[in-house]
Design a protein around this motif. Structure first.
Motif, short mmCIF file in Angstrom:
data_model
loop_
_atom_site.label_atom_id
_atom_site.label_comp_id
_atom_site.label_asym_id
_atom_site.label_seq_id
_atom_site.Cartn_x
_atom_site.Cartn_y
_atom_site.Cartn_z
N ALA A 40 53.30 -1.57 -41.53
CA ALA A 40 54.26 -0.71 -42.22
C ALA A 40 54.91 0.24 -41.23
O ALA A 40 54.27 0.69 -40.29
N ILE A 46 54.45 5.18 -44.41
CA ILE A 46 53.45 5.21 -45.47
C ILE A 46 53.48 6.59 -46.12
O ILE A 46 53.45 7.60 -45.42
N LEU A 93 54.99 2.08 -49.19
CA LEU A 93 55.08 1.63 -47.80
C LEU A 93 56.43 0.97 -47.57
O LEU A 93 56.97 0.31 -48.46
N THR A 152 58.15 -1.78 -45.04
CA THR A 152 57.77 -2.81 -44.07
C THR A 152 58.95 -3.73 -43.80
O THR A 152 59.81 -3.90 -44.68
N ALA A 170 45.40 2.94 -46.14
CA ALA A 170 46.56 3.32 -45.32
C ALA A 170 46.21 3.23 -43.83
O ALA A 170 47.03 2.77 -43.03
#
Length: 97
Positions: free
Chosen positions: A30, A33, A51, A53, A21
């Motif tokens: 991202a 998270i 995540l 994104t 992470a």
């Protein structure tokens, strides 16, 4: 087409999940998270990374996970709801006090 993609993977070991992470955050791959404990068949406990994104970075994120210790499968699906929308109860027009 969805603007954002939700990517999930499972990592053995809390330290490995936190390290992965951290590298994802440093790489800017991202916007969100989440790390959650999930049951695992062999080890007893695994850690699931969820995540969010941008669509344009989804393939790069999946490659980053694989290159940085993610040995499990990487699942990706479009985020079909508006993540910036207000909850229904906040936008309802009511006459109640």
């Amino acid at each position: 087409m969805a603007e954002f993609i939700e990517v999930r993977t499972t990592i053995e070991g809390h330290e490995q999940a936190a390290a992965l992470a951290h590298t994802i955050l440093l790489a800017g791959l991202a916007t969100s998270i989440d790390i959650a404990e999930v049951p695992a068949a062999e080890a007893g406990v695994s850690w699931q990374l969820t995540l969010i994104t941008p669509r344009e970075q989804a393939a790069e994120l999946a490659a980053h996970i694989g290159a940085n210790g993610g040995a499990g499968t990487v699942e990706a699906q479009p985020v079909l709801h508006d993540i910036d929308a207000y909850p229904d109860w906040l936008t309802e027009d009511t006459d109640r006090p």
